[in-house]
Design a protein around this motif. Structure first.
Motif, PDB file in Angstrom:
ATOM      1  N   LEU A 191      -6.156   4.064   0.012  1.00  0.00           N
ATOM      2  CA  LEU A 191      -5.240   4.053  -0.641  1.00  0.00           C
ATOM      3  C   LEU A 191      -3.325   3.995   0.378  1.00  0.00           C
ATOM      4  N   MET A 192      -3.803   5.126   1.084  1.00  0.00           N
ATOM      5  CA  MET A 192      -3.082   5.823   2.103  1.00  0.00           C
ATOM      6  C   MET A 192      -2.815   4.384   3.308  1.00  0.00           C
ATOM      7  N   PHE A 193      -3.782   4.165   3.706  1.00  0.00           N
ATOM      8  CA  PHE A 193      -3.940   2.941   4.867  1.00  0.00           C
ATOM      9  C   PHE A 193      -3.899   1.767   4.256  1.00  0.00           C
ATOM     10  N   ARG A 194      -3.625   1.456   3.083  1.00  0.00           N
ATOM     11  CA  ARG A 194      -2.938   0.164   2.328  1.00  0.00           C
ATOM     12  C   ARG A 194      -1.647  -0.403   2.723  1.00  0.00           C
ATOM     13  N   SER A 195      -1.213   1.453   2.953  1.00  0.00           N
ATOM     14  CA  SER A 195       0.441   1.103   2.807  1.00  0.00           C
ATOM     15  C   SER A 195       0.956   1.000   3.813  1.00  0.00           C
ATOM     16  N   LYS A 196       1.324  -0.450   4.128  1.00  0.00           N
ATOM     17  CA  LYS A 196       1.817  -1.429   5.445  1.00  0.00           C
ATOM     18  C   LYS A 196       3.169  -0.442   5.509  1.00  0.00           C
TER      19      LYS A 196
END
Length: 369
Positions: free
Chosen positions: A12-17
């Motif tokens: 989830l954290m890495f998906r936030s551009k």
């Protein structure tokens, strides 16, 4: 430990551009802008080459007798002191025949002339001449009292003006300074990574579902703390490597520097966990976190180089960023730092204290629900 929870939260954290942009790209942009803006202030060489000084003194001036002694003192300091009985002072300076010019007047006074580029040289000359004539005047007073002839310099007073090279901390370039400082600053801002998880949890009522599984509360805490720490560490290391490649920033002791960045990631995560438990609003938690980081950065040298800070020492010493910044910058300039112990101690205590408080707050929130 729920590895699946850690894995999902990390995704989830890495998906936030926007978080990736803020943690990887924005530090590099900030470093580029500030290092260029403050380049003239910090990239200064303090070594001064030998230079020439001209002087003019009337025949009847009592100081004329001491000029040979003063010439000897100046010669030892790399300064050539030459007499110019005639000629326009301004033209001598413009033609660069001399770097500084001194005109002696009545009552043992003198005037120093210089160009705008020779301020440092003029300051050195003023210091030498003022110190010399102060001692000469003292000697004359003593000799007058003792019945000796004034206006000469006894042997014991010759060569009393000396220079000494003091050991000072080397000054980093603006690129190295801000290239290190803003990696640290944005690492603290990394607590914002929790937004992706907290928003998803509150939107889908994940916390209530977790309670139904009777998962240990400490596991629920670690399920957010560990991925947040990993996300901050990996993102800030990416910004670190990118800035080194682009700007050739010099980091000293890479091994210890990596450990410090890891500790910052852990400390920022524990602080973020407290803020997101204290406030129901995600926006309020982010604002409070950024205010805290800004204030600590203000006291710790993130905006103005810590060596130039004129703030009360109490405020400076209260900032964890001061110890971190000073340690890492001194690694770069000197290869070692006397602040290493305080840096590790401050971060370790912060991780433990904030971690305990965060667990307590999370337990209370879960019990209330």
């Amino acid at each position: 430990m729920p590895l699946i929870l850690i894995k999902n939260n990390l995704k989830l954290m890495f998906r936030s551009k926007w978080i990736l942009f803020m943690m990887i790209i924005l530090p590099v942009v900030t470093i580029a802008l500030l290092s260029n803006a403050f380049k003239g202030m910090m990239n200064i060489s303090y070594s001064i080459d030998d230079f020439n000084v001209g002087y003019r003194i009337s025949e009847g001036d009592a100081n004329k007798n001491v000029m040979p002694s003063l010439q000897t003192i100046c010669k030892d300091e790399g300064i050539t002191l030459s007499e110019y009985p005639e000629g326009d002072i301004t033209k001598l300076l413009q033609a660069e025949a001399v770097d500084v010019f001194i005109e002696f007047k009545d009552d043992h006074n003198f005037t120093i002339y210089r160009s705008n580029e020779k301020e440092a040289q003029a300051g050195i000359v003023e210091s030498i001449f003022s110190g010399f004539f102060y001692q000469v005047n003292e000697a004359n007073d003593l000799m007058t009292i003792g019945g000796q002839e004034a206006g000469t310099v006894p042997e014991q007073f010759t060569g009393k003006v000396k220079s000494e090279v003091l050991a000072t901390d080397p000054v980093p370039s603006s690129t190295d300074y801000y290239g290190i400082i803003y990696i640290v600053y944005f690492a603290w801002c990394g607590m914002v990574s929790l937004v992706a998880v907290i928003s998803s949890e509150r939107k889908s009522a994940i916390q209530k579902r977790m309670q139904a599984t009777h998962m240990p509360k400490i596991s629920y805490y670690l399920g957010k703390f560990i991925p947040c720490s990993l996300a901050i560490f990996l993102e800030i290391c990416s910004a670190w490597l990118l800035s080194v490649i682009l700007f050739d920033i010099h980091w000293g002791k890479p091994g210890l520097s990596v450990i410090i960045l890891l500790l910052i990631s852990l400390a920022a995560s524990t602080l973020g966990m407290i803020l997101f438990q204290l406030f129901n609003s995600v926006a309020v938690s982010i604002v409070i976190g950024f205010i805290f980081t800004w204030v600590m950065g203000f006291f710790g040298g993130s905006f103005e180089a810590y060596r130039y800070l004129t703030l009360p020492k109490l405020f400076i010493n209260s900032s964890p960023l001061y110890y971190i910044n000073r340690t890492l910058v001194e690694y770069s300039t000197m290869g070692h730092s006397a602040y290493t112990g305080k840096c590790f101690l401050y971060l370790s205590v912060m991780i433990i204290v904030c971690g305990v408080i965060g667990i307590i707050l999370m337990n209370r929130r879960m019990e209330e629900q």
